[in-house]
Structure formats: structure tokens, C-alpha cells
Design a protein around this motif. Structure first.
Motif, short mmCIF file in Angstrom:
data_model
loop_
_atom_site.label_atom_id
_atom_site.label_comp_id
_atom_site.label_asym_id
_atom_site.label_seq_id
_atom_site.Cartn_x
_atom_site.Cartn_y
_atom_site.Cartn_z
N ILE A 78 38.52 113.33 -42.83
CA ILE A 78 37.81 112.58 -42.07
C ILE A 78 36.66 113.17 -42.07
CG2 ILE A 78 38.51 112.74 -39.46
CD1 ILE A 78 41.51 114.32 -41.12
N ALA A 79 35.69 111.89 -41.26
CA ALA A 79 34.35 112.32 -40.94
C ALA A 79 34.22 111.37 -39.56
CB ALA A 79 33.69 110.57 -41.64
N THR A 80 34.72 112.03 -38.32
CA THR A 80 34.32 111.75 -37.25
C THR A 80 32.65 111.04 -36.67
OG1 THR A 80 36.01 112.79 -36.59
CG2 THR A 80 34.78 112.84 -34.88
N LEU A 81 32.54 110.62 -36.34
CA LEU A 81 31.37 110.37 -36.13
C LEU A 81 30.84 109.92 -34.24
CD1 LEU A 81 29.87 107.90 -38.91
CD2 LEU A 81 29.74 110.17 -39.48
N PRO A 82 29.69 110.41 -34.20
CA PRO A 82 29.21 109.50 -32.86
C PRO A 82 29.07 108.34 -32.49
CG PRO A 82 27.64 111.26 -33.43
CD PRO A 82 27.70 110.53 -35.07
N LEU B 57 37.32 107.43 -41.09
CA LEU B 57 36.44 107.39 -40.49
C LEU B 57 36.61 106.97 -39.57
CD1 LEU B 57 33.35 107.30 -40.84
CD2 LEU B 57 32.90 105.05 -41.25
N GLN B 58 36.35 108.31 -38.48
CA GLN B 58 36.50 107.69 -36.57
C GLN B 58 34.95 107.61 -35.73
OE1 GLN B 58 40.58 110.79 -36.85
NE2 GLN B 58 38.74 111.48 -36.30
N GLN B 59 35.32 107.91 -34.74
CA GLN B 59 34.17 107.57 -33.83
C GLN B 59 34.69 108.35 -32.44
OE1 GLN B 59 34.58 104.31 -34.67
NE2 GLN B 59 35.81 103.10 -32.69
N ARG C 154 25.14 99.83 -36.41
CA ARG C 154 25.43 100.77 -36.55
C ARG C 154 23.58 101.59 -36.22
NH1 ARG C 154 27.19 98.11 -41.03
NH2 ARG C 154 25.72 98.84 -42.30
N LYS C 155 22.73 101.13 -36.69
CA LYS C 155 21.72 102.26 -36.38
C LYS C 155 21.31 102.60 -34.83
CE LYS C 155 18.78 100.74 -40.17
NZ LYS C 155 18.42 100.06 -40.93
N VAL C 156 21.74 101.09 -34.07
CA VAL C 156 21.29 101.75 -32.59
C VAL C 156 22.56 102.40 -32.01
CG1 VAL C 156 22.08 100.30 -30.52
CG2 VAL C 156 20.77 98.85 -32.07
N GLY C 157 23.78 102.53 -32.41
CA GLY C 157 24.61 103.80 -31.93
C GLY C 157 23.91 104.45 -32.29
N ALA C 158 23.71 105.03 -33.78
CA ALA C 158 23.18 106.22 -34.14
C ALA C 158 21.94 106.72 -33.74
CB ALA C 158 22.92 106.14 -36.07
#
Length: 353
Positions: free
Chosen positions: A39-43, A69-71, A330-334
Motif C-alpha cells: 500500500i502506497a499513500t502519497l500526498p 495506491l492511495q492519496q 501529477r507534478k503540480v500535486g507532488a
């Protein structure tokens, strides 16, 4: 069943292609009878990247895995001048120094891409004099927002996006012959009196330039970051530079530069030609120490689909162009998630210098 520290170390060291940095501590791993469950929880949201990420994990670990994949999108720090906006975690201004560079088309496709990644997204059309998001999203000309308690607008929905625009309060034949204070007052009204519903991101389609509306937004609205859209030609870069300087002066972070109309692609033969010059966006981004988020082609398809109210990300989701928009989203969010600094609002004054 617990897993070895070596597995967690390998995952933590895996490079996030949206930040070019290791993922770090975002992993939960369990081993069961059917194999390894990760499980990957990304910001930030990145659902369209799940399959590619699973493949990279399997190559790194040299075994099959099941990936979830979670956020967990949180509100980023802002310039500190205004209270947080109810129902909105992050406000992102999409701006350009001059008109005609495709800012509104970029905004709508970026918003749709972010929603496709798994976020709750809204658009505020802040171009009071020339609102276009109603057309770009295919709203009928007589679309009007709902009203709650006679004081709040309920934004119309299109393709999962919450949208508010001055176009919903006027007709296409009504010119906005307003002086600056009237326009900025209208902007603040539709922004603060709209009942946004639990948005992760609200994209604000800014008017071109660096005038009253831009300064009002930067002083009175908690903007988490900005995206600057330009074309490669020198005159567009000159105006885009002024836009970046304005955001820097009011302590709104520039998350990156999008180079639009980068190359013309012939619809007959597919030949690509840099009509407006080459690498202008890259040079601008390097000058200010920000990222070039992506390069979009000058494409007849993008224009036709936008005019028809069916933007590229919606109508051609598997196209190369749509994939560029997804990468930018994705890059904007990251990039926004990676910013943890607190900002203080400077005083804006005039001098003879």
C-alpha cells in the motif's frame, strides 16, 4: 506476516518520477499466502500511474506484488494573508502574462487530469471580462448556479468538476464594462460566496496580465501555488516573466511553467515544427529555479475539442497529449505537497525606483 527491512528499504529508495526524489516513508507492506501486498499513500493523487508503479516495484523487488495506491491530500501553506477557504484545501492560480497562449485550455485539461488522478477538483473562472470555462466544459448558454439560503451559489457540475464562472451570471451578449473595483468585487463574491464541496484543488483560471484582479487574489485569497503558462516565443516569455515576478513579490510559490504550443504537429503527415521557437519554457523555468512541468503541442485537435466543449483529457484520454496533461497534473500535486514552508505576506507599495 511482517516483511524484511530490506524490502522496505528498497521501496523507500525507489525514485518518485514526479519529484525525482525517493518516495521515502509512504509504504505499508504485508506478506500473505498470495504474495506481497503493498500500500502506497502519497500526498498527491496519481491513480493513472498505478500500473506503471506496480511494474517498477516488481522489477525492484524481483517478485510479484499487489499494489494499492492511495492519496492523502492536505492543505498546503499559503502566503498567509487570508483565512482558509471553506470547502477548499488548495487554491492553485493558473496564469499567463499575456492572452492567447492557451491558459484557459490548459486550465480545464489540467483540472480534468487532476480529477482523473483521483482528486476532488473545482474551477473558478476569474477572467471576469472574458470568461470561457462555460464554453470549454460544454455548459449550455443559459446555465445558472443553484442558490442556497439566498446567499450562497451552488456551483454547476461538469464531468465531475465543480465550476463557477461569471458566464453563469450574465449572457454572452453582456459586455463586462466595469472598472477595476467592480471587477475585483465580482471576483471575490463568486469565490467566497460559492459553496465549494470538499475540494482537494480549486484551479483559478486567471485573466492575462498583472493588474487589479491578480493583486486582489494574491492579497485576499489563500493561494497555495501558481502555474504559469507560456508559449516559446520571446514576447510571451517576456510577459510570463512579469507574471512570475508578481507571484514572487507576493510570496505565492510558482509550482512550475507549462510551455504551450511548443511544436506544431501537421495533421496530415505528423511532422513537428517549432513555429514559435524552441526551449523557451525550459529556459524561463531554469532562470527562476522552478520546474518545466510539461510541453504541449500546437494541435488542431486540442483546439477543436476545446471549442466543442469536450477537452482533450475527456475526449481522447489515451492520447499522447492527454498523457502530457496527466503528467503535469501529477507534478503540480507532488510539487505542492513537497512545499512545507510558511509564508508571510509582504506589503505592496509604489516607489520611484
Amino acid at each position: 506476516m511482517s516483511v524484511s527491512p530490506q524490502v522496505l528499504a528498497q521501496l523507500s529508495a525507489l525514485v518518485d518520477l514526479n519529484t525525482n526524489k525517493p518516495y521515502g516513508d509512504v509504504w505499508q507492506v504485508e506478506e500473505n499466502a498470495s504474495g506481497l501486498a503493498v500500500i502506497a499513500t502519497l500526498p498527491y493523487p496519481a491513480q493513472t500511474e498505478r500500473d506503471a508503479l506496480q511494474q517498477r516495484i516488481e522489477e525492484a523487488l524481483e517478485q510479484s506484488v499487489t499494489l494499492v495506491l492511495q492519496q492523502d491530500v492536505k492543505a498546503a501553506s499559503t502566503q498567509g494573508a487570508a483565512a482558509s477557504m471553506k470547502g477548499v484545501k488548495n487554491i492553485i492560480a493558473v496564469a499567463s502574462g499575456k492572452g492567447g497562449v492557451g491558459k484557459s485550455t490548459t486550465t480545464v485539461n489540467l483540472a480534468l487530469a487532476m480529477a482523473r488522478e483521483g482528486a476532488k477538483v473545482g474551477i473558478l473562472d476569474a477572467d471576469i471580462y472574458g470568461p470561457s470555462q462555460g464554453l470549454l466544459l460544454g455548459f449550455a448558454g443559459d446555465t445558472r448556479p443553484g442558490v442556497r439560503d439566498e446567499k450562497f451559489f451552488v456551483p454547476p457540475m461538469a464531468h465531475g468538476l465543480q465550476v463557477m464562472s461569471m458566464a453563469f451570471l450574465t449572457t454572452s451578449e453582456t459586455p463586462m464594462a466595469w472598472r477595476g473595483p467592480m471587477a475585483t468585487g465580482a471576483l471575490m463574491q463568486i469565490l467566497t460566496q460559492t459553496e465549494w464541496d470538499n475540494l482537494d484543488y480549486l484551479f483559478v483560471d486567471m485573466p492575462p496580465g498583472t493588474g487589479d484582479i491578480q493583486l486582489t487574489l494574491s492579497q485576499k485569497v489563500p493561494v497555495a501555488g501558481s502555474v504559469v503558462v507560456t508559449t516559446p516565443q520571446d514576447i510571451a516569455l517576456l510577459d510570463a516573466r512579469r507574471g512570475i515576478e508578481m507571484f514572487n513579490k507576493v510570496n505565492i510559490p510558482v509550482l512550475g511553467v507549462v510551455e504551450n504550443m511548443s511544436t506544431h504537429i501537421c495533421s496530415n503527415c505528423g511532422h513537428a515544427e517549432a513555429i514559435f521557437g524552441e526551449e523557451g519554457g525550459k529556459a524561463l523555468a531554469a532562470e527562476y529555479g522552478v520546474e518545466e512541468l510539461g510541453k504541449l503541442p500546437l494541435s488542431l485537435s486540442i483546439r477543436k475539442l476545446a471549442d466543442a466543449g469536450k477537452p482533450t483529457v475527456l475526449s481522447e484520454p489515451d492520447s499522447d497529449t492527454a498523457m502530457i496533461y496527466q503528467s503535469i497534473a501529477r507534478k503540480v500535486g507532488a510539487t505542492l505537497a513537497a512545499r512545507s514552508e510558511q509564508f508571510s505576506m509582504p506589503t505592496i507599495g509604489m516607489s520611484d525606483d
